[in-house]
Design a protein around this motif. Structure first.
Motif, short mmCIF file in Angstrom:
data_model
loop_
_atom_site.label_atom_id
_atom_site.label_comp_id
_atom_site.label_asym_id
_atom_site.label_seq_id
_atom_site.Cartn_x
_atom_site.Cartn_y
_atom_site.Cartn_z
N SER A 1 -13.08 22.73 -0.39
CA SER A 1 -14.07 23.59 0.26
C SER A 1 -15.21 23.95 -0.68
O SER A 1 -16.37 24.01 -0.27
N GLN A 2 -14.89 24.18 -1.98
CA GLN A 2 -15.93 24.51 -2.95
C GLN A 2 -16.86 23.32 -3.19
O GLN A 2 -18.08 23.48 -3.28
N ALA A 3 -16.26 22.11 -3.29
CA ALA A 3 -17.07 20.92 -3.54
C ALA A 3 -17.94 20.56 -2.35
O ALA A 3 -19.04 20.03 -2.51
N GLN A 4 -17.46 20.85 -1.14
CA GLN A 4 -18.19 20.49 0.08
C GLN A 4 -19.01 21.64 0.65
O GLN A 4 -19.66 21.50 1.68
N ASN A 5 -18.92 22.81 0.00
CA ASN A 5 -19.69 23.99 0.41
C ASN A 5 -19.36 24.43 1.84
O ASN A 5 -20.25 24.72 2.64
N VAL A 6 -18.07 24.45 2.14
CA VAL A 6 -17.60 24.96 3.43
C VAL A 6 -16.43 25.91 3.15
O VAL A 6 -15.90 25.95 2.04
N SER A 7 -16.01 26.65 4.17
CA SER A 7 -14.88 27.57 3.98
C SER A 7 -13.56 26.84 4.22
O SER A 7 -13.49 25.83 4.92
N VAL A 8 -12.50 27.39 3.64
CA VAL A 8 -11.16 26.83 3.84
C VAL A 8 -10.79 26.91 5.33
O VAL A 8 -10.19 25.97 5.88
N GLU A 9 -11.15 28.01 5.99
CA GLU A 9 -10.80 28.17 7.40
C GLU A 9 -11.47 27.10 8.27
O GLU A 9 -10.88 26.61 9.23
N LYS A 10 -12.72 26.72 7.92
CA LYS A 10 -13.39 25.67 8.69
C LYS A 10 -12.69 24.33 8.48
O LYS A 10 -12.50 23.57 9.43
N LEU A 11 -12.30 24.05 7.23
CA LEU A 11 -11.58 22.80 6.97
C LEU A 11 -10.28 22.74 7.76
O LEU A 11 -9.94 21.71 8.34
#
Length: 260
Positions: free
Chosen positions: A40-50
């Motif tokens: 999530s940090q590398a892709q700039n998204v939240s864990v919940e979205k993943l």
């Protein structure tokens, strides 16, 4: 193999190692050491979205698993459940991998708390929703004899203990290969991360020789292939690939038979 018993304390958050690269791809292939947080940090998204895009019911992921990292990559929701009929030689891990779902999702959709499946079982492999498994309540009234004999005789027969072998009672806990500091390689060289479908137990070699084939109540036939600092005397540690299932195992006194 360095590991920790997951029944006494919650397993520490899986530690990490995703290479820091910004990716324009809409999917990512999980590598050894990756976690949902690091992705999530590398892709700039939240864990919940993943988790939402990939129908993940927990934070557990596996090497070589394909993860959608953009909302546009997520396939249209399947509203109709798809079923799979278990065949000889199947394991829950193989079925989950073949249908591109996580092991935790497969367990949750089918209300499975252990790892025993049988040929002919029907499993939901897409479009499922979590099933709450109630805690069994002991009844003071004995079940009628006819009800006992009619309840899934084939499964009882397949799960029965072998007739021969040295029998003993042990205290059994469970562990996974996905914990901080775990290499996934057992004391006898088995790679539990490369093949999580293996049935392996950690033992005290002075009680159960390494390499022995052992029948374990509630687990099945396994290889005594690992050791552990806390596994001394009549204690064993059973390998379970899913962290949630390992936690559910708890600590229990069970019967084992050393077959050879």
């Amino acid at each position: 193999m360095k590991k920790q018993i997951v029944t006494l304390t919650a397993v520490a958050a899986l530690s990490v190692g995703l290479a820091s690269q910004a990716s324009a791809n809409t999917s990512y292939t999980v590598e050894s050491g990756d976690t949902l947080w690091s992705i999530s940090q590398a892709q700039n998204v939240s864990v919940e979205k993943l988790k939402g895009w990939n129908d993940l019911s927990s934070d557990l992921i596996y090497p070589s698993q394909e993860i959608s990292v953009e909302a546009g990559e997520k396939k249209e929701q399947v509203t109709e459940k798809s079923m799979y009929i278990v065949e000889n030689g199947d394991t829950l891990y193989k079925i989950a991998n073949a249908n591109n779902i996580s092991l935790d999702a497969l367990l949750s959709w089918n209300g499975i708390t252990g790892h025993l499946i049988y040929p002919g079982d029907k499993l939901v492999v897409s479009g499922g929703s979590p099933i709450s498994v109630p805690t069994p309540v002991e009844s003071s009234a004995p079940a009628p004899a006819e009800t006992k004999s009619a309840a899934a005789p084939a499964k009882v027969e397949q799960a029965a203990a072998p007739q021969s072998g040295k029998e003993m009672t042990v205290s059994a806990t469970a562990y996974t290969a996905y914990c901080a500091g775990c290499s996934g390689i057992t004391a006898t060289g088995q790679d539990l991360i490369a093949d999580p479908s293996q049935k392996v137990i950690a033992v005290d070699p002075t009680v159960i020789p390494l390499g022995s084939k052992v029948w374990v109540e509630g687990y099945g036939e396994a290889i005594a292939g690992d050791t552990g600092g806390a596994i001394k005397g009549n204690k064993i540690d059973v390998f379970i690939p899913s962290k949630d299932a390992a936690l559910d195992w708890g600590r229990k006194n069970i019967t084992i038979k050393i077959l050879k």
